[in-house]
Motif scaffolding. Structure first.
Motif, PDB file in Angstrom:
ATOM      1  N   LEU A  38      -4.566  -2.001   8.147  1.00  0.00           N
ATOM      2  CA  LEU A  38      -4.560  -0.761   7.368  1.00  0.00           C
ATOM      3  C   LEU A  38      -4.350   0.450   8.275  1.00  0.00           C
ATOM      4  O   LEU A  38      -3.595   1.369   7.933  1.00  0.00           O
ATOM      5  CB  LEU A  38      -5.879  -0.623   6.605  1.00  0.00           C
ATOM      6  CG  LEU A  38      -6.014   0.649   5.777  1.00  0.00           C
ATOM      7  CD1 LEU A  38      -5.116   0.572   4.561  1.00  0.00           C
ATOM      8  CD2 LEU A  38      -7.444   0.901   5.353  1.00  0.00           C
ATOM      9  N   SER A  40      -8.243  -6.909   8.384  1.00  0.00           N
ATOM     10  CA  SER A  40      -7.542  -6.160   7.341  1.00  0.00           C
ATOM     11  C   SER A  40      -7.549  -4.667   7.653  1.00  0.00           C
ATOM     12  O   SER A  40      -6.557  -3.972   7.428  1.00  0.00           O
ATOM     13  CB  SER A  40      -8.187  -6.400   5.973  1.00  0.00           C
ATOM     14  OG  SER A  40      -8.055  -7.735   5.594  1.00  0.00           O
ATOM     15  N   ILE A  41      -8.674  -4.183   8.172  1.00  0.00           N
ATOM     16  CA  ILE A  41      -8.759  -2.758   8.519  1.00  0.00           C
ATOM     17  C   ILE A  41      -7.773  -2.428   9.637  1.00  0.00           C
ATOM     18  O   ILE A  41      -7.094  -1.408   9.605  1.00  0.00           O
ATOM     19  CB  ILE A  41     -10.187  -2.393   8.971  1.00  0.00           C
ATOM     20  CG1 ILE A  41     -11.179  -2.670   7.856  1.00  0.00           C
ATOM     21  CG2 ILE A  41     -10.264  -0.941   9.413  1.00  0.00           C
ATOM     22  CD1 ILE A  41     -11.260  -1.629   6.813  1.00  0.00           C
ATOM     23  N   ALA A  88      -9.041  -2.100  -4.343  1.00  0.00           N
ATOM     24  CA  ALA A  88      -9.344  -2.267  -2.924  1.00  0.00           C
ATOM     25  C   ALA A  88     -10.503  -3.240  -2.745  1.00  0.00           C
ATOM     26  O   ALA A  88     -10.428  -4.185  -1.953  1.00  0.00           O
ATOM     27  CB  ALA A  88      -9.684  -0.917  -2.293  1.00  0.00           C
ATOM     28  N   LEU A 122     -10.392  -7.002  -1.195  1.00  0.00           N
ATOM     29  CA  LEU A 122     -11.290  -7.269  -0.062  1.00  0.00           C
ATOM     30  C   LEU A 122     -12.108  -8.527  -0.375  1.00  0.00           C
ATOM     31  O   LEU A 122     -12.252  -9.424   0.451  1.00  0.00           O
ATOM     32  CB  LEU A 122     -12.220  -6.068   0.105  1.00  0.00           C
ATOM     33  CG  LEU A 122     -13.098  -5.910   1.338  1.00  0.00           C
ATOM     34  CD1 LEU A 122     -13.645  -4.499   1.340  1.00  0.00           C
ATOM     35  CD2 LEU A 122     -14.236  -6.870   1.395  1.00  0.00           C
ATOM     36  N   ILE A 144     -13.861   4.419   4.776  1.00  0.00           N
ATOM     37  CA  ILE A 144     -13.768   3.246   5.652  1.00  0.00           C
ATOM     38  C   ILE A 144     -13.853   3.694   7.107  1.00  0.00           C
ATOM     39  O   ILE A 144     -14.530   3.077   7.931  1.00  0.00           O
ATOM     40  CB  ILE A 144     -12.456   2.475   5.386  1.00  0.00           C
ATOM     41  CG1 ILE A 144     -12.478   1.886   3.984  1.00  0.00           C
ATOM     42  CG2 ILE A 144     -12.234   1.384   6.423  1.00  0.00           C
ATOM     43  CD1 ILE A 144     -11.188   1.222   3.575  1.00  0.00           C
ATOM     44  N   ILE A 162     -10.046   5.809   2.266  1.00  0.00           N
ATOM     45  CA  ILE A 162      -9.699   5.465   3.647  1.00  0.00           C
ATOM     46  C   ILE A 162     -10.628   6.204   4.611  1.00  0.00           C
ATOM     47  O   ILE A 162     -11.107   5.641   5.596  1.00  0.00           O
ATOM     48  CB  ILE A 162      -8.218   5.789   3.937  1.00  0.00           C
ATOM     49  CG1 ILE A 162      -7.316   4.915   3.067  1.00  0.00           C
ATOM     50  CG2 ILE A 162      -7.889   5.573   5.399  1.00  0.00           C
ATOM     51  CD1 ILE A 162      -5.856   5.224   3.191  1.00  0.00           C
ATOM     52  N   ASN A 213       0.817  -1.220   0.000  1.00  0.00           N
ATOM     53  CA  ASN A 213       0.000   0.000   0.000  1.00  0.00           C
ATOM     54  C   ASN A 213       0.847   1.265   0.000  1.00  0.00           C
ATOM     55  O   ASN A 213       0.480   2.249  -0.629  1.00  0.00           O
ATOM     56  CB  ASN A 213      -0.911   0.021   1.227  1.00  0.00           C
ATOM     57  CG  ASN A 213      -2.062  -0.935   1.088  1.00  0.00           C
ATOM     58  OD1 ASN A 213      -2.050  -1.791   0.211  1.00  0.00           O
ATOM     59  ND2 ASN A 213      -3.053  -0.795   1.925  1.00  0.00           N
ATOM     60  N   SER A 256      -4.446  -2.610  -1.139  1.00  0.00           N
ATOM     61  CA  SER A 256      -4.928  -3.957  -0.845  1.00  0.00           C
ATOM     62  C   SER A 256      -5.681  -3.974   0.475  1.00  0.00           C
ATOM     63  O   SER A 256      -5.229  -3.412   1.462  1.00  0.00           O
ATOM     64  CB  SER A 256      -3.753  -4.926  -0.789  1.00  0.00           C
ATOM     65  OG  SER A 256      -4.163  -6.127  -0.194  1.00  0.00           O
ATOM     66  N   LEU A 257      -6.824  -4.615   0.473  1.00  0.00           N
ATOM     67  CA  LEU A 257      -7.604  -4.760   1.707  1.00  0.00           C
ATOM     68  C   LEU A 257      -7.780  -6.228   2.057  1.00  0.00           C
ATOM     69  O   LEU A 257      -8.693  -6.587   2.775  1.00  0.00           O
ATOM     70  CB  LEU A 257      -8.981  -4.122   1.537  1.00  0.00           C
ATOM     71  CG  LEU A 257      -9.117  -2.647   1.852  1.00  0.00           C
ATOM     72  CD1 LEU A 257     -10.526  -2.184   1.575  1.00  0.00           C
ATOM     73  CD2 LEU A 257      -8.758  -2.362   3.290  1.00  0.00           C
TER      74      LEU A 257
END
Lengths: 311, 294
Positions: free
Chosen positions: A238, A234-235, A117, A121, B100, B97, A53, A60-61
Motif C-alpha cells: 500500500l 499488505s501495508i 478495506a 484485510l 494506518i 490511510i 486501489n 483492498s488491504l
C-alpha cells in the motif's frame, strides 16, 4: 504510434542488456542482484494493487493473501516427486489467486470504502491462517528448499509483461470504465457501466499478478512461511501505491524502486524503516492525498519532445 | 455442560475487553465516520504506561490505571489534532490511510523505545481461583477484577453520554454535524473529547489485558484492535450498546471456537464473522438500515 512503441521497446531492451553485461563483468554482485529482484517484485505488486486501489478506486488491504496463494502453489508444485516446470506453476499460482479474487470479490465488493478495506484485510488474514493450519504446507514454519526456478531474465520478462498488460488494460475501454467507477460510482452506474463486473475484474486481475509475484518470490528465494504474507506485507505494498500516486503506474514503478532501495539501506534498523514508512503515509495524506504523482503518468514523450505530444 | 460454562466465563472476560475497545471505535465512527486504525495501538500504549508506572514508580493497580487512562486520553486528542483534523473534509480513504500510518507509527516507536520483545506485566492483584460446580468450573480473581472494572467504566460512559453536557453534544454532533454547529455546539471540541474518552477506555482495556495475561508487547494492539472493530460492526457501528453486545458476543464466540474446535482458527472465525455480518446485515445487529444518499 509505431515510433513510440519502438522507442519504449529499445529502452527496455537497453536496460536488460546493460544490467546483464554489468552482471557478467561483476559490477552487480549478488547483494545488488537480490535487491534488483526485490525491486521487480515490488513493481509487480505495486502496479497490480494500483489497478485495484488507484485506478478502480476500491480499497483492498488483502494483497499479501493473494501473494501467499501464488507462493505456496509454486512451493508445493515444484517440490513434488515429479515437479512441474517452474513457469507452469507460476501460471497456476496466478490463476489460483485470481480464482480466490473472484470468490472474495463477488460478495465483498458490494461494500464500499473503509468496510471494503477491513473485509479484504480479513480475507487476507483468513488465507494466511488457513495456510498456517494445513500441516501439509509446513504450518507456521513454512516450506524451505524450494528449487530455484527463475533467474534475472525471467524476472525481467515477467515484470515487463505485468506492466505492459496493466497499462494496456488501463488504456482500453475496460480501464476507462474502471476510472469512471473511481471518479463516481453512482454516476458510472447511471451511464450504463456494469460496476460490479469491472470491480470484480480489477480485483481478479490484481489478484492474478499478486499470485504471480508470490510464485516468483518462492521460486527465487527458496523459503516461505505464512508470516511473510501478513497484514504488514499488505501495508508495505500500500505504501508503494500511495507514495507513487493512487492511479499512476509510472508512479508505482518509481516508488517501488525508491522504497526498495530505502528499505535495503535500512535493513539493520527495521523499526526506523517502519517509522519512516508510517510518516511517509501520514505526511503524504496530509499534504498530497493523491500521492506524489497523483493520477499523472510520466511519459517519455514529455521528456523527449522528438517523440511528439500526447495522443 | 461445565465445559460450556467455563468457556462462557472465559469468553465474557475476553469479550469485556473487546467491548471496552469497541466503544472507542464506535464513538469515533459515529461522529466522524472514520475507522480509527490507531485505536488498537492506543490500547497498547495504555498497557505500557501502566507497566512503567507499576515497575518504576511502584504504583498500585488503580493509580496506574488512572494515569494510563489520562495519558492515553491526551494521546488520542493529540492524534486527532495532528493527523485526522486536517483531513476532515477530504475523501474517507485518505483519512483511513493516515490512520494506518498513525497505527504503524505508534507500534514502531514503541518498539524503538521499549524493544520488540514481550515484557512481563507485574502481578498486581492476589490471584485466587474460585471453584464452582464441584470444582469443575474455575473462576480466577483476575477475571472478576477485569469484569468489575469494565462494567464500572461502561456505566461511567453511559452516564457521560446520557447525562452530561458533553455527552449531549456528542450525540448531537453524531446526528448532524452541521446542524449541531448551527446550534452553537463547538464541534471540534466535541470530537476532541470523543477521542479522549474513547482512548481512555482503550487504555483501560490495555491495562486489564496486561493484568490478565501478564505479558505485553508493542504489537499486542493489532489483533485486539481489529477484533474490537469487528465487534463494533457486529453490534452496529456508531451505536454504543451495540459495541458492548458485539464485544461480549465476539469474545464468547471466539472462546467457544477455540474450546470446541481449534484455537488456531479463532482469528479466522472473527474475520469470517465480520464478512458474514457485512453481507447479511451491514448495519449490524442493533443498527437500522439507512438508505445511502446519492
Amino acid at each position: 504510434m509505431k515510433k513510440r512503441f519502438l522507442v519504449y521497446f529499445l529502452i527496455v531492451v537497453a536496460i536488460y542488456v546493460i544490467v546483464t553485461v554489468l552482471m557478467k563483468i561483476g559490477v552487480i554482485d549478488d547483494y545488488i542482484k537480490l535487491n534488483l529482484f526485490l525491486i521487480m517484485l515490488n513493481i509487480i505488486l505495486g502496479v497490480s494493487l494500483n489497478l485495484i486501489n488507484g485506478i478502480t478506486g476500491q480499497f483492498s488491504l488483502g494483497h499479501a493473501g493473494f501473494m501467499a496463494i501464488g507462493a505456496y502453489t509454486t512451493a508445493v508444485l515444484t517440490t513434488l516427486e515429479k515437479p512441474l516446470p517452474f513457469y507452469l506453476t507460476v501460471l497456476i499460482g496466478g490463476l489460483l489467486a485470481m480464482l480466490c479474487g473472484l470468490l472474495i470479490g463477488l460478495p465483498v465488493l458490494r461494500l464500499r470504502g473503509d468496510y471494503l478495506a477491513i473485509a479484504t484485510l480479513g480475507f487476507g488474514e483468513i488465507i494466511r491462517v488457513i495456510i498456517q493450519n494445513i500441516d501439509y504446507l509446513g504450518g507456521a514454519s513454512g516450506i524451505s528448499d524450494i528449487p530455484q526456478g527463475i533467474d534475472w531474465t525471467g524476472y525481467f520478462i515477467i515484470t515487463v509483461i505485468t506492466v505492459v498488460v496493466i497499462l494496456n488494460i488501463i488504456n482500453s475501454s475496460f480501464g476507462r470504465a474502471m476510472i469512471a467507477i473511481r471518479e463516481d460510482e453512482i454516476a458510472a452506474e447511471a451511464m450504463g457501466i456494469n460496476t460490479t463486473l469491472y470491480k470484480v475484474l480489477a480485483f481478479m486481475i490484481g489478484a492474478f499478478f499478486a499470485g504471480i509475484a508470490g510464485s516468483v518470490y518462492s521460486g527465487s528465494f527458496g523459503f516461505i512461511q505464512p508470516d511473510m504474507f501478513n497484514f504488514f506485507k499488505s501495508i508495505d505494498i500500500l505504501v508503494i501505491v500511495v507514495l507513487g500516486g493512487l492511479g499512476s503506474i509510472s508512479g508505482s514503478i518509481i516508488s517501488a524502486i525508491v522504497l526498495t532501495i530505502i528499505s535495503a539501506l535500512l535493513q539493520n534498523y527495521p523499526e526506523v524503516r517502519m517509522i519512516l514508512y508510517s510518516l511517509i503515509l501520514i505526511v503524504i495524506m496530509l499534504f498530497r492525498p493523491q500521492g506524489l504523482l497523483g493520477t499523472k503518468e510520466i511519459k517519455l514523450s514529455k521528456i523527449i519532445p522528438m517523440l511528439g505530444g500526447d495522443r | 455442560m461445565t465445559t460450556f460454562i467455563q468457556q462462557l466465563i472465559n469468553g465474557i472476560t475476553l469479550g469485556s475487553v473487546y467491548a471496552l475497545i469497541a466503544l472507542g471505535y464506535t464513538m469515533v465512527y459515529g461522529i466522524i465516520k472514520l475507522i480509527n486504525f490507531a485505536h488498537g495501538d492506543v490500547f497498547m500504549v495504555g498497557a505500557y504506561i501502566a507497566f512503567l508506572c507499576v515497575t518504576y514508580l511502584k504504583l498500585g493497580l488503580l493509580p496506574a490505571l488512572i494515569i494510563s487512562m489520562i495519558f492515553c486520553a491526551l494521546l488520542g486528542m493529540l492524534i486527532e489534532k495532528f493527523a485526522y483534523k486536517p483531513l476532515r473534509n477530504s475523501p474517507r480513504i485518505s483519512a483511513l490511510i493516515t490512520a494506518i500510518g498513525v497505527s504503524l507509527f505508534l507500534e514502531n516507536l514503541m518498539q524503538l523505545l521499549m524493544g520488540a520483545d514481550s515484557r512481563v506485566f507485574p502481578r498486581l492483584v492476589n490471584e485466587k481461583n474460585y471453584h464452582l460446580f464441584h470444582g469443575k468450573v474455575v473462576v480466577n480473581s483476575k477475571q472478576i477484577y477485569l469484569l468489575i472494572i469494565t462494567v464500572l467504566l461502561m456505566l461511567l460512559l453511559n452516564f457521560i453520554v446520557k447525562n452530561t453536557k458533553i455527552g449531549k453534544a456528542m450525540r448531537a454532533v453524531s446526528q448532524d454535524m452541521d446542524a449541531a454547529r448551527l446550534m452553537g455546539i463547538n464541534v471540534d471540541t466535541t470530537i476532541s473529547y470523543t477521542f479522549a474518552i474513547g482512548s481512555a477506555l482503550a487504555a483501560a482495556g490495555g491495562v486489564l489485558v496486561g493484568l490478565y495475561y501478564n505479558t505485553i508487547n508493542p504489537l499486542m494492539g493489532v489483533l485486539p484492535g481489529l477484533k474490537a472493530f469487528i465487534a463494533a460492526v457486529f453490534g452496529g457501528i456508531g451505536i454504543i450498546p451495540g459495541a458492548m453486545l458485539g464485544g461480549f458476543s465476539l469474545g464468547v464466540i471466539e472462546t467457544l471456537v477455540s474450546g470446541y474446535g481449534s484455537s488456531m482458527y479463532k482469528d479466522a472465525v472473527a474475520f469470517a464473522l465480520l464478512i458474514l455480518i457485512l453481507i447479511l446485515k451491514p448495519s449490524g445487529l442493533l443498527g437500522k438500515n439507512i438508505k445511502e444518499k446519492v
